[in-house]
Motif scaffolding. Structure first.
Motif, PDB file in Angstrom:
ATOM      1  N   LEU A  82       0.816  -1.333  -0.007  1.00  0.00           N
ATOM      2  CA  LEU A  82      -0.169  -0.014   0.196  1.00  0.00           C
ATOM      3  C   LEU A  82       0.622   1.275  -0.094  1.00  0.00           C
ATOM      4  O   LEU A  82       0.626   2.130  -0.654  1.00  0.00           O
ATOM      5  N   VAL A  83       1.874   1.278   1.068  1.00  0.00           N
ATOM      6  CA  VAL A  83       2.555   2.508   1.050  1.00  0.00           C
ATOM      7  C   VAL A  83       3.622   2.558  -0.074  1.00  0.00           C
ATOM      8  O   VAL A  83       3.929   3.625  -0.563  1.00  0.00           O
ATOM      9  N   GLY A  84       3.864   1.474  -0.777  1.00  0.00           N
ATOM     10  CA  GLY A  84       5.201   1.386  -1.840  1.00  0.00           C
ATOM     11  C   GLY A  84       4.478   1.797  -2.812  1.00  0.00           C
ATOM     12  O   GLY A  84       5.188   1.883  -4.067  1.00  0.00           O
ATOM     13  N   GLU A  85       3.126   1.461  -3.258  1.00  0.00           N
ATOM     14  CA  GLU A  85       2.480   1.494  -4.589  1.00  0.00           C
ATOM     15  C   GLU A  85       2.948   2.813  -5.115  1.00  0.00           C
ATOM     16  O   GLU A  85       3.063   2.990  -6.457  1.00  0.00           O
ATOM     17  N   PRO A  86       2.519   4.081  -4.303  1.00  0.00           N
ATOM     18  CA  PRO A  86       2.956   5.355  -5.258  1.00  0.00           C
ATOM     19  C   PRO A  86       4.119   5.342  -5.853  1.00  0.00           C
ATOM     20  O   PRO A  86       4.627   5.894  -6.785  1.00  0.00           O
ATOM     21  N   LEU A  87       5.149   4.795  -5.028  1.00  0.00           N
ATOM     22  CA  LEU A  87       6.636   4.716  -5.308  1.00  0.00           C
ATOM     23  C   LEU A  87       6.730   4.258  -6.898  1.00  0.00           C
ATOM     24  O   LEU A  87       7.585   4.577  -7.719  1.00  0.00           O
ATOM     25  N   MET A  88       6.095   2.858  -6.629  1.00  0.00           N
ATOM     26  CA  MET A  88       6.412   2.054  -8.012  1.00  0.00           C
ATOM     27  C   MET A  88       5.544   2.774  -9.282  1.00  0.00           C
ATOM     28  O   MET A  88       5.951   2.724 -10.179  1.00  0.00           O
ATOM     29  N   VAL A  89       4.434   3.163  -9.002  1.00  0.00           N
ATOM     30  CA  VAL A  89       3.668   3.775 -10.079  1.00  0.00           C
ATOM     31  C   VAL A  89       4.469   5.200 -10.855  1.00  0.00           C
ATOM     32  O   VAL A  89       4.214   5.201 -11.636  1.00  0.00           O
ATOM     33  N   HIS A  90       4.966   5.633  -9.983  1.00  0.00           N
ATOM     34  CA  HIS A  90       5.743   7.020 -10.253  1.00  0.00           C
ATOM     35  C   HIS A  90       7.292   6.702 -10.517  1.00  0.00           C
ATOM     36  O   HIS A  90       8.006   7.607 -10.485  1.00  0.00           O
ATOM     37  N   ASN A  91       7.478   5.547 -10.570  1.00  0.00           N
ATOM     38  CA  ASN A  91       9.073   5.101 -10.626  1.00  0.00           C
ATOM     39  C   ASN A  91       9.956   5.934  -9.921  1.00  0.00           C
ATOM     40  O   ASN A  91      10.932   6.609 -10.294  1.00  0.00           O
ATOM     41  N   ALA A  92       9.482   6.031  -8.377  1.00  0.00           N
ATOM     42  CA  ALA A  92      10.225   6.971  -7.855  1.00  0.00           C
ATOM     43  C   ALA A  92      11.451   6.065  -6.906  1.00  0.00           C
ATOM     44  O   ALA A  92      12.196   6.766  -6.465  1.00  0.00           O
ATOM     45  N   ALA A  93      10.916   4.881  -6.903  1.00  0.00           N
ATOM     46  CA  ALA A  93      12.041   3.975  -6.277  1.00  0.00           C
ATOM     47  C   ALA A  93      12.064   2.833  -6.841  1.00  0.00           C
ATOM     48  O   ALA A  93      10.933   2.213  -7.429  1.00  0.00           O
ATOM     49  N   THR A  94      13.048   1.845  -6.770  1.00  0.00           N
ATOM     50  CA  THR A  94      12.906   0.510  -7.305  1.00  0.00           C
ATOM     51  C   THR A  94      13.557  -0.608  -6.399  1.00  0.00           C
ATOM     52  O   THR A  94      14.393  -0.121  -5.667  1.00  0.00           O
ATOM     53  N   GLY A  95      13.371  -1.813  -6.423  1.00  0.00           N
ATOM     54  CA  GLY A  95      13.791  -2.834  -5.739  1.00  0.00           C
ATOM     55  C   GLY A  95      13.961  -2.612  -4.138  1.00  0.00           C
ATOM     56  O   GLY A  95      12.934  -2.216  -3.503  1.00  0.00           O
TER      57      GLY A  95
END
Lengths: 333, 329
Positions: free
Chosen positions: A121-134
């Motif tokens: 849930l908390v990581g979803e925005p990071l993935m959607v916006h390619n703000a962080a990986t792995g």
């Protein structure tokens, strides 16, 4: 009208925003009318401040919030965020802007997907916006959970394992994930118990200080809005009737609706409560599909006169920084 | 011993759930004086609603069960009454108003029909008498054109008007007691103010006793004469209204009052927050149920659950600690 020019202090500028929802009827689903949920709303939000937006249910305060974020396509008016007009932004450009504007929703039970873990849930925005990986995502998630005072070890749990207050913290962590500058808090505490409300409000205040966040705090609880806001706007039936700094609005409300609203709030102190003068409004809020002519409040207003039915009172600056939409506001100065 | 019209002693109610037996009410005792307004305050799950539903015989069984206690009303124990007998007390001698006016009314019956039913059932009025009385009741609670509006269905009424109808219905048989369970929680503040104004007026006119259950300490301040504060299925504090707000004794009450922002707040201060969350009790606690969240908790608090101790005139609190000194009472 609110100042047209944008200066550096202004983060968000809303001008004559309208959101009408069409009403369809009959076999051919012809449009027979519209619910004027938001009907010409103008205000500024300054960088780093909290603007409270209060009103009773159905007054259009949540619709205003959603329309600002372009979750609804506005019927008219403009929304300018950091100098960019949001209404005409499309696709990728709009997506990029969304990183800077986030929302915290009212119901922590309905706004979190029950099949996702806290980490997802908390990581979803990071993935959607390619703000962080792995691995970076997990690190960021752990950090975000710490920020909202949740144990990062809980990251693998599901929402049903948390209480209402903890879920709302998850919602806050999710909103913070992309390091936004502006957060719309749509009744973030009204679903929570009294002793838990204070926890969440204190958290929001701490985070604001730490990250220089700007809030639009939407609520119906006037006491809480007074506590958290720098300036307060009062809505009634799709329009803002009064906007002022919090101290001025609560000490010297100039619109009869604001006066009635404030006098209706119970005070948790029998002595102070007994001393107050009460204005009890008659009747109910009219339907936004068929609002009264002229001033929206005239049907329940204790001081309404003939002119109130004829024309709509201008939303004018009666004192520096104090806006009010009433023909007779001078009486209360 | 004052003359209580309702005297509840040692009430205990449990619910069987898949996770175990939940102890919702754990030995609650209180009395209600004639014509008095008693506020019952607490957060969700504290047992305030279950207490009143138990007294009225409205706990669904199973899963719920009233395990122990007495509720004496005009010489009879309500908890021992047959279903048929208590049905005549409910509605006739004790009126009830619930939180959600949208779901408490039957959507397929007219307002008039629903108002007439208790009058014919409990008082034995004829259809015509009941019709006339129903119109009187509607205008009593401030609904204009009462006679015509009897033919309307609930969806034609607004939320505030529906709650007025519920109040009219609860008062239709001139009960001695009105039990109101969060009756204004679903309403907007200006409508809440209308309803509270109405209840105060009717109280003065009709003189019934009121038990007003709410989570809102503000609402109780303006309405009640005496207040019970509940936590974890216990009454943890009991005092006259002014005394409770000016001299709260239990750490939970102190915390609750401190966590409320006030609309007449002078300057911005950090809200006092009670860390943690209210308990769900799967067994009757040996310790004080508030101890895990209490900053004053001492050893005794973990060993023995404090009973209600007299801390002042008409003022009792279930706490071992004197919060002013931080020492044991």
């Amino acid at each position: 009208m609110v100042t047209k020019e944008m200066n550096n202090d202004t983060l968000l500028h809303v001008d004559d925003l309208k959101m009408h929802f069409p009403i369809h009827r009959g076999v051919f689903q012809r449009q027979v009318g519209a619910v004027r949920a938001v009907d010409g709303v103008s205000f500024d939000v300054k960088r780093g401040e909290t603007l409270g937006l209060v009103g009773e249910s159905g007054c259009g305060k949540s619709t205003t919030g959603r329309t600002i974020l372009q979750l609804y396509k506005p019927t008219g008016g403009s929304v300018t965020f950091e100098g960019t007009d949001l209404v005409n932004l499309k696709g990728e450009q709009m997506r990029q802007m969304r990183r800077k504007m986030q929302m915290i929703f009212q119901d922590p039970y309905a706004s979190l997907n029950p099949r996702m873990t806290v980490a997802q849930l908390v990581g979803e925005p990071l993935m959607v916006h390619n703000a962080a990986t792995g691995a970076e995502i997990n690190e960021r998630v752990a950090h975000l959970l710490e920020l909202v005072n949740l144990n990062p070890a809980f990251a693998t749990r599901y929402p049903h394992e948390f209480s209402g207050g903890q879920r709302q913290r998850i919602g806050v962590a999710r909103a913070l994930a992309l390091q936004p500058s502006f957060i719309i808090c749509d009744e973030p505490i009204s679903a929570l118990d009294v002793s838990i409300q204070a926890q969440v409000v204190n958290l929001l205040e701490e985070l604001q200080e730490q990250f220089n966040l700007t809030y639009l705090f939407i609520a119906h609880d006037l006491s809480m809005v007074r506590h958290i806001s720098d300036r307060v706007a009062v809505m009634y039936l799709g329009v803002i009737v009064e906007l002022a700094t919090r101290d001025e609005l609560y000490a010297k409300p100039l619109h009869p609706y604001t006066q009635a609203l404030l006098s209706a709030v119970p005070i948790p102190d029998p002595v102070a409560d007994a001393k107050r003068k009460r204005t009890i409004l008659q009747g109910d809020v009219p339907s936004p599909a068929n609002p009264p002519s002229g001033c929206r409040f005239r049907t329940r207003c204790p001081i309404a006169e003939a002119v109130c039915a004829e024309s709509r009172p201008e939303f004018r600056e009666i004192r520096p920084g104090h806006f009010v939409a009433c023909f007779f506001a001078e009486r209360f100065l | 011993m004052p003359d209580f019209i309702l005297d509840v002693q040692g009430l205990e109610t449990t619910f069987r759930t898949p996770d175990g037996v939940v102890h919702a009410v754990n030995g609650v005792s209180f009395g209600l004086l004639e014509g008095e307004t008693l506020g019952v305050v607490g957060e969700s799950g504290c047992g305030k609603s279950v207490t009143m539903l138990s007294v009225l015989g409205l706990i669904p069984s199973p899963p719920g069960k009233v395990e122990a206690g007495k509720a004496i009303f005009s010489g009879q124990d309500l908890l021992k009454m047959s279903k048929e007998d208590i049905r005549h007390v409910r509605g006739a001698q004790i009126g009830m108003v619930f939180q959600d006016p949208m779901t408490s009314l039957n959507p397929v019956l007219t307002i008039g029909r629903q108002l007439e039913e208790p009058l014919m059932l409990h008082i034995g009025m004829t259809k015509n008498q009941a019709r006339e009385r129903a119109a009187e009741l509607l205008s009593m609670v401030g609904i204009p054109n009462a006679k015509d509006r009897l033919n309307d269905y609930p969806h034609q009424y607004s939320g505030g008007m529906r709650q007025r109808v519920m109040i009219a219905m609860a008062l239709s048989c001139s009960p001695q007691i009105l039990i109101a369970d969060e009756p204004t929680t679903a309403l907007d503040v200006t409508i809440q103010a209308q309803i509270m104004d109405l209840v105060k007026r009717l109280r003065d006119e009709l003189g019934m006793a009121i038990i007003w259950i709410t989570h809102d300490l503000g609402v109780v301040a303006g309405l009640a004469q005496r207040v019970l504060v509940m936590y974890g299925g216990f009454i943890i504090e009991e005092a006259p209204v002014q005394e409770l707000y000016s001299n709260p004794e239990h750490p939970y009450t102190i915390g609750l009052l401190g966590s409320l922002p006030r609309v007449d707040e002078k300057e911005r201060t950090k809200l006092f927050s009670i860390e943690g969350q209210p308990p769900v009790l799967y067994q009757k606690p040996d310790a004080c149920p508030f101890a895990p969240r209490c900053k004053w908790a001492m050893e005794h608090c973990w060993q023995e659950n404090p009973p209600l101790l007299v801390v002042g005139p008409e003022h009792r609190a279930a706490c071992w600690v004197d919060t002013r000194t931080g020492r044991h009472r």
